[in-house]
Design a protein around this motif. Structure first.
Motif, PDB file in Angstrom:
ATOM      1  N   VAL A  56       1.382 -12.984  72.024  1.00 24.53           N
ATOM      2  CA  VAL A  56       1.365 -13.093  70.725  1.00 24.53           C
ATOM      3  C   VAL A  56       1.590 -11.336  69.982  1.00 24.53           C
ATOM      4  O   VAL A  56       1.112 -10.426  70.740  1.00 24.53           O
ATOM      5  CB  VAL A  56       0.051 -13.276  69.921  1.00 24.53           C
ATOM      6  N   HIS A  57       2.647 -11.285  69.197  1.00 25.82           N
ATOM      7  CA  HIS A  57       2.976  -9.895  68.888  1.00 25.82           C
ATOM      8  C   HIS A  57       2.376  -9.427  67.629  1.00 25.82           C
ATOM      9  O   HIS A  57       2.270  -8.142  67.607  1.00 25.82           O
ATOM     10  CB  HIS A  57       4.612  -9.858  68.755  1.00 25.82           C
ATOM     11  N   ASP A  58       2.093 -10.189  66.723  1.00 25.14           N
ATOM     12  CA  ASP A  58       1.618  -9.816  65.559  1.00 25.14           C
ATOM     13  C   ASP A  58       0.338 -10.505  65.350  1.00 25.14           C
ATOM     14  O   ASP A  58       0.166 -11.659  64.641  1.00 25.14           O
ATOM     15  CB  ASP A  58       2.410  -9.994  64.414  1.00 25.14           C
ATOM     16  N   ARG A  59      -0.995  -9.885  65.833  1.00 28.03           N
ATOM     17  CA  ARG A  59      -2.140 -10.827  65.700  1.00 28.03           C
ATOM     18  C   ARG A  59      -2.665 -11.164  64.434  1.00 28.03           C
ATOM     19  O   ARG A  59      -3.385 -12.203  64.128  1.00 28.03           O
ATOM     20  CB  ARG A  59      -3.249  -9.900  66.818  1.00 28.03           C
ATOM     21  N   GLY A  60      -2.521 -10.123  63.494  1.00 26.91           N
ATOM     22  CA  GLY A  60      -2.980 -10.522  62.161  1.00 26.91           C
ATOM     23  C   GLY A  60      -2.126 -11.258  61.447  1.00 26.91           C
ATOM     24  O   GLY A  60      -2.412 -11.580  60.048  1.00 26.91           O
ATOM     25  N   LEU A  61      -0.984 -11.803  61.682  1.00 26.75           N
ATOM     26  CA  LEU A  61       0.109 -12.476  61.294  1.00 26.75           C
ATOM     27  C   LEU A  61       0.183 -14.083  61.543  1.00 26.75           C
ATOM     28  O   LEU A  61       1.171 -14.500  61.648  1.00 26.75           O
ATOM     29  CB  LEU A  61       1.294 -11.799  61.086  1.00 26.75           C
ATOM     30  N   LEU A  62      -1.147 -14.701  61.739  1.00 28.56           N
ATOM     31  CA  LEU A  62      -1.115 -15.731  62.311  1.00 28.56           C
ATOM     32  C   LEU A  62      -1.971 -16.899  61.524  1.00 28.56           C
ATOM     33  O   LEU A  62      -3.147 -16.374  61.106  1.00 28.56           O
ATOM     34  CB  LEU A  62      -1.551 -16.034  63.890  1.00 28.56           C
ATOM     35  N   GLN A  63      -1.569 -18.020  61.133  1.00 24.80           N
ATOM     36  CA  GLN A  63      -2.405 -19.119  60.629  1.00 24.80           C
ATOM     37  C   GLN A  63      -2.342 -20.547  61.459  1.00 24.80           C
ATOM     38  O   GLN A  63      -1.234 -20.915  61.438  1.00 24.80           O
ATOM     39  CB  GLN A  63      -1.951 -19.508  59.000  1.00 24.80           C
ATOM     40  N   VAL A  64      -3.215 -20.712  61.892  1.00 31.12           N
ATOM     41  CA  VAL A  64      -3.262 -21.615  63.027  1.00 31.12           C
ATOM     42  C   VAL A  64      -4.260 -22.816  62.643  1.00 31.12           C
ATOM     43  O   VAL A  64      -5.569 -22.409  62.605  1.00 31.12           O
ATOM     44  CB  VAL A  64      -3.569 -21.071  64.624  1.00 31.12           C
ATOM     45  N   GLY A  65      -4.136 -23.987  62.601  1.00 34.41           N
ATOM     46  CA  GLY A  65      -4.888 -25.024  62.239  1.00 34.41           C
ATOM     47  C   GLY A  65      -5.867 -25.427  63.377  1.00 34.41           C
ATOM     48  O   GLY A  65      -5.526 -25.205  64.458  1.00 34.41           O
ATOM     49  N   ASP A  66      -6.597 -26.507  63.154  1.00 31.26           N
ATOM     50  CA  ASP A  66      -7.679 -26.957  64.214  1.00 31.26           C
ATOM     51  C   ASP A  66      -6.743 -27.708  65.348  1.00 31.26           C
ATOM     52  O   ASP A  66      -5.703 -28.533  64.753  1.00 31.26           O
ATOM     53  CB  ASP A  66      -8.479 -28.052  63.648  1.00 31.26           C
ATOM     54  N   GLY A  67      -7.042 -27.791  66.325  1.00 27.53           N
ATOM     55  CA  GLY A  67      -6.614 -28.545  67.707  1.00 27.53           C
ATOM     56  C   GLY A  67      -5.201 -28.290  68.102  1.00 27.53           C
ATOM     57  O   GLY A  67      -4.453 -29.305  68.595  1.00 27.53           O
ATOM     58  N   VAL A  68      -4.658 -27.249  67.552  1.00 27.03           N
ATOM     59  CA  VAL A  68      -3.166 -26.826  67.987  1.00 27.03           C
ATOM     60  C   VAL A  68      -3.050 -26.362  69.721  1.00 27.03           C
ATOM     61  O   VAL A  68      -4.020 -25.808  69.942  1.00 27.03           O
ATOM     62  CB  VAL A  68      -2.798 -25.436  67.207  1.00 27.03           C
ATOM     63  N   VAL A  69      -2.133 -26.962  70.113  1.00 31.11           N
ATOM     64  CA  VAL A  69      -1.819 -26.601  71.608  1.00 31.11           C
ATOM     65  C   VAL A  69      -0.537 -25.817  71.709  1.00 31.11           C
ATOM     66  O   VAL A  69       0.450 -26.134  71.263  1.00 31.11           O
ATOM     67  CB  VAL A  69      -1.620 -27.881  72.332  1.00 31.11           C
ATOM     68  N   LEU A  70      -0.713 -24.647  72.441  1.00 27.35           N
ATOM     69  CA  LEU A  70       0.317 -23.796  72.667  1.00 27.35           C
ATOM     70  C   LEU A  70       0.564 -23.703  74.105  1.00 27.35           C
ATOM     71  O   LEU A  70      -0.075 -23.429  74.900  1.00 27.35           O
ATOM     72  CB  LEU A  70       0.256 -22.422  72.161  1.00 27.35           C
ATOM     73  N   GLY A  71       1.848 -24.243  74.488  1.00 26.73           N
ATOM     74  CA  GLY A  71       2.095 -24.191  76.151  1.00 26.73           C
ATOM     75  C   GLY A  71       2.367 -22.786  76.769  1.00 26.73           C
ATOM     76  O   GLY A  71       2.458 -21.999  76.104  1.00 26.73           O
ATOM     77  N   HIS A  72       2.867 -23.130  78.013  1.00 24.30           N
ATOM     78  CA  HIS A  72       3.160 -22.221  78.760  1.00 24.30           C
ATOM     79  C   HIS A  72       4.314 -21.265  78.169  1.00 24.30           C
ATOM     80  O   HIS A  72       5.397 -21.581  78.068  1.00 24.30           O
ATOM     81  CB  HIS A  72       3.407 -22.512  80.352  1.00 24.30           C
ATOM     82  N   PRO A 130       4.024 -14.165  58.155  1.00 22.56           N
ATOM     83  CA  PRO A 130       3.094 -14.750  59.019  1.00 22.56           C
ATOM     84  C   PRO A 130       3.623 -16.219  59.547  1.00 22.56           C
ATOM     85  O   PRO A 130       4.488 -16.941  58.943  1.00 22.56           O
ATOM     86  CB  PRO A 130       1.815 -15.238  58.299  1.00 22.56           C
ATOM     87  N   ILE A 131       3.284 -16.438  60.803  1.00 21.27           N
ATOM     88  CA  ILE A 131       3.627 -17.857  61.563  1.00 21.27           C
ATOM     89  C   ILE A 131       2.552 -18.855  60.998  1.00 21.27           C
ATOM     90  O   ILE A 131       1.270 -18.536  61.174  1.00 21.27           O
ATOM     91  CB  ILE A 131       3.791 -17.621  62.835  1.00 21.27           C
ATOM     92  N   VAL A 132       2.820 -19.889  60.766  1.00 25.18           N
ATOM     93  CA  VAL A 132       1.716 -21.087  60.284  1.00 25.18           C
ATOM     94  C   VAL A 132       1.944 -22.407  60.945  1.00 25.18           C
ATOM     95  O   VAL A 132       3.085 -22.810  61.163  1.00 25.18           O
ATOM     96  CB  VAL A 132       2.112 -21.319  58.714  1.00 25.18           C
ATOM     97  N   LEU A 133       0.923 -22.647  61.741  1.00 25.13           N
ATOM     98  CA  LEU A 133       0.852 -23.813  62.706  1.00 25.13           C
ATOM     99  C   LEU A 133      -0.056 -24.843  62.196  1.00 25.13           C
ATOM    100  O   LEU A 133      -1.250 -24.334  61.983  1.00 25.13           O
ATOM    101  CB  LEU A 133       0.677 -23.372  64.242  1.00 25.13           C
ATOM    102  N   GLY A 134       0.221 -25.974  61.739  1.00 26.09           N
ATOM    103  CA  GLY A 134      -0.544 -26.787  61.171  1.00 26.09           C
ATOM    104  C   GLY A 134      -1.613 -27.695  62.010  1.00 26.09           C
ATOM    105  O   GLY A 134      -1.191 -27.659  63.440  1.00 26.09           O
ATOM    106  N   SER A 135      -2.687 -28.205  61.530  1.00 28.90           N
ATOM    107  CA  SER A 135      -3.514 -28.558  62.881  1.00 28.90           C
ATOM    108  C   SER A 135      -2.921 -29.848  63.356  1.00 28.90           C
ATOM    109  O   SER A 135      -2.184 -30.791  62.947  1.00 28.90           O
ATOM    110  CB  SER A 135      -4.869 -29.365  61.872  1.00 28.90           C
ATOM    111  N   GLY A 136      -3.211 -29.773  64.654  1.00 32.69           N
ATOM    112  CA  GLY A 136      -2.571 -30.763  65.387  1.00 32.69           C
ATOM    113  C   GLY A 136      -1.368 -30.648  66.012  1.00 32.69           C
ATOM    114  O   GLY A 136      -0.874 -31.499  67.006  1.00 32.69           O
TER     115      GLY A 136
END
Length: 210
Positions: free
Chosen positions: A129-145, A167-173
């Motif tokens: 992660v390069h920009d820790r304050g610029l993330l929106q991540v929903g519930d149950g997200v999985v980020l691979g290797h 910001p990068i936005v990752l929806g729930s699931g």
């Protein structure tokens, strides 16, 4: 580059210096209370000191998203300052990998930086992660290797260096496959599964296929 920019360029070195001094104290001090104090100061210097400085800078001058600015010239770039504060974790990624040993700790760590992180997010040890304050991540997200989340890009423009951040936005699931790289402004809709080595370009949206 302003005086503040030059000062913050030395921020990673200040973290190393503080950690080195505390580490020497842990090794050389004989009294148990003194060792414990040196160890607490070491943890504070490695983790809480950078967050405290970052939040202070953000409070003084918040980042307005999306951010477009020239990095060259005699002006202070708030993004540059925030980047220097986070560089230490890119140089020594083991510092954050240790936080991923206990469930929920890394998500809590990102929230300290101002990120919006949901519940039960799974971060594999090598996520970058390069920009820790610029993330929106929903519930149950999985980020691979070896997934990389980079919410900024620097590009040449008319003999200048132009920055774009969003910001990068990752929806729930959502599921982000191993080796994927997501750039600034990328949005992944809830439930979307990105295959291995996916590339998310500037402001690209990944929606559910019918």
């Amino acid at each position: 580059m302003t005086a503040l920019s030059r000062l913050l360029a030395w921020f990673p070195a200040s973290v190393l210096l503080w950690s080195g001094l505390c580490g020497v104290g842990v090794c050389l001090l004989t009294a148990l209370w003194a060792k414990a104090l040196a160890l607490l100061l070491l943890v504070w210097g490695l983790y809480f000191y950078p967050v405290w400085v970052y939040r202070l800078l953000v409070r003084v001058k918040p980042l307005q998203m999306p951010l477009r600015e020239e990095l060259t010239g005699q002006h202070y770039s708030h993004w540059w300052g925030s980047h220097q504060i986070q560089v230490i974790y890119l140089v020594f990624p083991v510092l954050e990998r240790l936080l991923r040993v206990l469930p929920g700790v890394y998500s809590a760590w990102l929230r300290l930086w101002g990120a919006d992180i949901g519940r039960q997010v799974y971060w594999t040890p090598n996520v970058e992660v390069h920009d820790r304050g610029l993330l929106q991540v929903g519930d149950g997200v999985v980020l691979g290797h070896e997934v990389k989340l980079v919410a900024h890009v620097v590009m040449p423009h008319r003999q200048q260096l132009r920055l774009y951040a969003n910001p990068i936005v990752l929806g729930s699931g959502a599921f982000i496959g191993a080796g994927s790289v997501l750039g600034p402004g990328v949005q992944v809709a809830p439930g979307v599964q990105l295959p291995v080595r996916s590339e998310g370009h500037i402001n690209q949206r990944f929606e559910q296929t019918p």
